[in-house]
Design a protein around this motif. Sequence first.
Motif, PDB file in Angstrom:
ATOM      1  N   TYR A  33       0.644  -1.032  -0.014  1.00 13.12           N
ATOM      2  CA  TYR A  33       0.442   0.359  -0.258  1.00 13.12           C
ATOM      3  C   TYR A  33       1.296   0.990  -0.153  1.00 13.12           C
ATOM      4  CZ  TYR A  33      -4.062   3.550   1.461  1.00 13.12           C
ATOM      5  OH  TYR A  33      -4.302   4.247   1.433  1.00 13.12           O
ATOM      6  N   SER A  35       4.008   1.527  -1.120  1.00  9.55           N
ATOM      7  CA  SER A  35       4.790   1.738  -1.722  1.00  9.55           C
ATOM      8  C   SER A  35       4.125   2.448  -3.181  1.00  9.55           C
ATOM      9  CB  SER A  35       5.188   0.470  -2.260  1.00  9.55           C
ATOM     10  OG  SER A  35       6.450  -0.510  -1.210  1.00  9.55           O
ATOM     11  N   TRP A  38       3.463   5.923  -3.137  1.00  9.75           N
ATOM     12  CA  TRP A  38       5.046   7.084  -3.226  1.00  9.75           C
ATOM     13  C   TRP A  38       4.579   6.517  -5.012  1.00  9.75           C
ATOM     14  CZ3 TRP A  38       6.907  10.016  -1.434  1.00  9.75           C
ATOM     15  CH2 TRP A  38       7.606  10.241  -0.184  1.00  9.75           C
ATOM     16  N   PHE A  41       2.472   8.584  -6.748  1.00 18.30           N
ATOM     17  CA  PHE A  41       3.256  10.073  -6.541  1.00 18.30           C
ATOM     18  C   PHE A  41       3.613  10.709  -7.786  1.00 18.30           C
ATOM     19  CE2 PHE A  41       7.283  12.307  -4.767  1.00 18.30           C
ATOM     20  CZ  PHE A  41       6.935  13.425  -5.059  1.00 18.30           C
ATOM     21  N   PHE A  42       4.851   9.328  -8.088  1.00 19.73           N
ATOM     22  CA  PHE A  42       6.332   9.114  -9.183  1.00 19.73           C
ATOM     23  C   PHE A  42       5.369   9.338 -10.705  1.00 19.73           C
ATOM     24  CE2 PHE A  42       9.013   7.303  -5.758  1.00 19.73           C
ATOM     25  CZ  PHE A  42       9.601   8.962  -5.962  1.00 19.73           C
TER      26      PHE A  42
ATOM     27  N   TYR B   3       4.634  10.459   5.772  1.00 16.75           N
ATOM     28  CA  TYR B   3       4.322  10.495   4.458  1.00 16.75           C
ATOM     29  C   TYR B   3       3.157   9.386   3.935  1.00 16.75           C
ATOM     30  CZ  TYR B   3       8.806   9.465   6.774  1.00 16.75           C
ATOM     31  OH  TYR B   3      10.455   9.552   7.122  1.00 16.75           O
ATOM     32  N   LEU B   4       3.399  10.033   2.604  1.00 17.08           N
ATOM     33  CA  LEU B   4       1.669  10.083   1.906  1.00 17.08           C
ATOM     34  C   LEU B   4       1.281   8.644   2.191  1.00 17.08           C
ATOM     35  CD1 LEU B   4       3.530  10.260  -2.208  1.00 17.08           C
ATOM     36  CD2 LEU B   4       1.552  11.575  -0.728  1.00 17.08           C
ATOM     37  N   ASP B   5       1.835   7.759   3.348  1.00 17.24           N
ATOM     38  CA  ASP B   5       1.557   5.980   3.380  1.00 17.24           C
ATOM     39  C   ASP B   5       1.217   5.825   4.883  1.00 17.24           C
ATOM     40  OD1 ASP B   5       4.331   6.132   4.485  1.00 17.24           O
ATOM     41  OD2 ASP B   5       5.014   5.523   2.516  1.00 17.24           O
ATOM     42  N   ASP B   7      -2.125   6.514   6.701  1.00 17.98           N
ATOM     43  CA  ASP B   7      -3.597   6.348   6.761  1.00 17.98           C
ATOM     44  C   ASP B   7      -3.258   4.265   6.079  1.00 17.98           C
ATOM     45  OD1 ASP B   7      -2.369   6.865   3.856  1.00 17.98           O
ATOM     46  OD2 ASP B   7      -4.339   7.478   3.664  1.00 17.98           O
ATOM     47  N   PHE B   8      -3.460   3.402   6.097  1.00 16.99           N
ATOM     48  CA  PHE B   8      -3.627   2.448   5.106  1.00 16.99           C
ATOM     49  C   PHE B   8      -4.218   1.672   6.434  1.00 16.99           C
ATOM     50  CE2 PHE B   8      -2.461  -2.508   5.319  1.00 16.99           C
ATOM     51  CZ  PHE B   8      -3.091  -2.888   4.201  1.00 16.99           C
ATOM     52  N   ARG B 126       9.586  -0.735  -0.471  1.00 11.45           N
ATOM     53  CA  ARG B 126       9.287   0.552   0.537  1.00 11.45           C
ATOM     54  C   ARG B 126       9.570   1.872   0.036  1.00 11.45           C
ATOM     55  NH1 ARG B 126       6.816   1.565   5.400  1.00 11.45           N
ATOM     56  NH2 ARG B 126       8.993   0.951   6.040  1.00 11.45           N
ATOM     57  N   LEU B 129      11.419   3.217  -2.153  1.00 14.57           N
ATOM     58  CA  LEU B 129      10.388   4.465  -3.194  1.00 14.57           C
ATOM     59  C   LEU B 129       9.960   5.341  -2.665  1.00 14.57           C
ATOM     60  CD1 LEU B 129       7.390   2.392  -4.679  1.00 14.57           C
ATOM     61  CD2 LEU B 129       9.523   3.230  -6.092  1.00 14.57           C
ATOM     62  N   ARG B 130      10.357   5.377  -0.582  1.00 14.41           N
ATOM     63  CA  ARG B 130       9.639   6.969   0.072  1.00 14.41           C
ATOM     64  C   ARG B 130      10.752   7.240   0.178  1.00 14.41           C
ATOM     65  NH1 ARG B 130       8.870   5.110   6.508  1.00 14.41           N
ATOM     66  NH2 ARG B 130       6.784   5.125   6.369  1.00 14.41           N
ATOM     67  N   GLY B 133      11.381   9.416  -3.321  1.00 14.27           N
ATOM     68  CA  GLY B 133      10.383  10.248  -3.128  1.00 14.27           C
ATOM     69  C   GLY B 133      10.615  11.274  -2.479  1.00 14.27           C
ATOM     70  N   ILE B 134      11.679  11.580  -0.957  1.00 15.34           N
ATOM     71  CA  ILE B 134      11.642  12.364  -0.197  1.00 15.34           C
ATOM     72  C   ILE B 134      12.695  13.113  -1.151  1.00 15.34           C
ATOM     73  CG2 ILE B 134      13.174  13.116   1.787  1.00 15.34           C
ATOM     74  CD1 ILE B 134      11.488  10.480   2.985  1.00 15.34           C
ATOM     75  N   ILE B 137      10.974  15.710  -3.600  1.00 17.04           N
ATOM     76  CA  ILE B 137      10.681  15.911  -3.098  1.00 17.04           C
ATOM     77  C   ILE B 137      11.554  17.225  -2.832  1.00 17.04           C
ATOM     78  CG2 ILE B 137       9.351  16.887  -1.102  1.00 17.04           C
ATOM     79  CD1 ILE B 137       7.716  14.298  -1.210  1.00 17.04           C
TER      80      ILE B 137
END
Lengths: 148, 159
Positions: A33, A35, A38, A41-42, B3-5, B7-8, B126, B129-130, B133-134, B137
């Motif tokens: 989830y 991953s 993100w 986002f990309f 982080y974007l992630d 609220d899982f 993960r 990608l995290r 992403g950072i 940004i």
Amino acid sequence: MDNQSQPLDADLQPGANQPHGLRISQTIRRYWYESSRWAFFFAVLGFLYLGLVLLIFSTASSKLGAAGLPVVLVLLFVGALVFPPVWFIFQFAQNIQKALRHEDNQAAAVGFQNLRRLYQFIGVLTAILLGFYGITLIFTFLFMATAG
Amino acid sequence: MEYLDQDFQANTTNQLEPTRLIRQDWHTTARWANFLAIVWFIFVAIGLLGTLSLGTAMEQLALLGADSPGLELLMSQTTALTIIVLAILAFYSALALFQFRFAKNMRDALQFTNQDALEQSWLQFRNLLRWSGIFVIALIVLYGVLLVFVATSVMGSRG
């Protein structure tokens, strides 16, 4: 050492579909989830970039006319290179989120197929670039040897 | 830090299964990820060599008599430049490590039916990608700050 002439997945055991010892635990679901968020986002960034390229492309082609042809060709080339990975990562993100939301194994399969395509695309592109660097180096050395 | 992630919601029904098709895709992905990680490591090593020899290259240029205001400015900033490039290279090597661990754990998981390795593998993915992403940004924010700085300077010089 691996046999390089084999396909990448040649040593994967062709077992039956189920049962298999591996399972999709809650921890893995959480990682998927996160991953996929993100990845989305990309994908959005990639689409924004492509939009920008398209905007410059249309402006250049309308204002410069025939003189802007090289610019237009470069932009088209960049767009053609950037679009596939952006599309693959978008599909990966969308399908993994769908799979997690609806317990849809088919969507998960499509998602991972797109992740595989993304890696293959970047891998092949990298290999081509490395080959290009290698050829450039060889020609440089040859040129230096003949000139010196 | 959020982080974007975050609220899982954990799902209680579990119908997702690693079918043969999915496992094949993971395997191929892991092979390419391994290749890319190795290429990244090589490029980081080349970048490291280049950065560490930056000071020597500058001195050699100065000895050759290539005096110019640009070179003088660059020489005065060599240490700062080296630190920035080393920080970026360290970040890239961390990303390459995540990529490598993702590939290695995935191959172990599939070869030995190792559940822990599978979980580790997706954790590394993960993380890859995290942190990418950072980094992106941070770059966007940096571009924004630079744009504002340049725009302010231009307006200041005009007014």
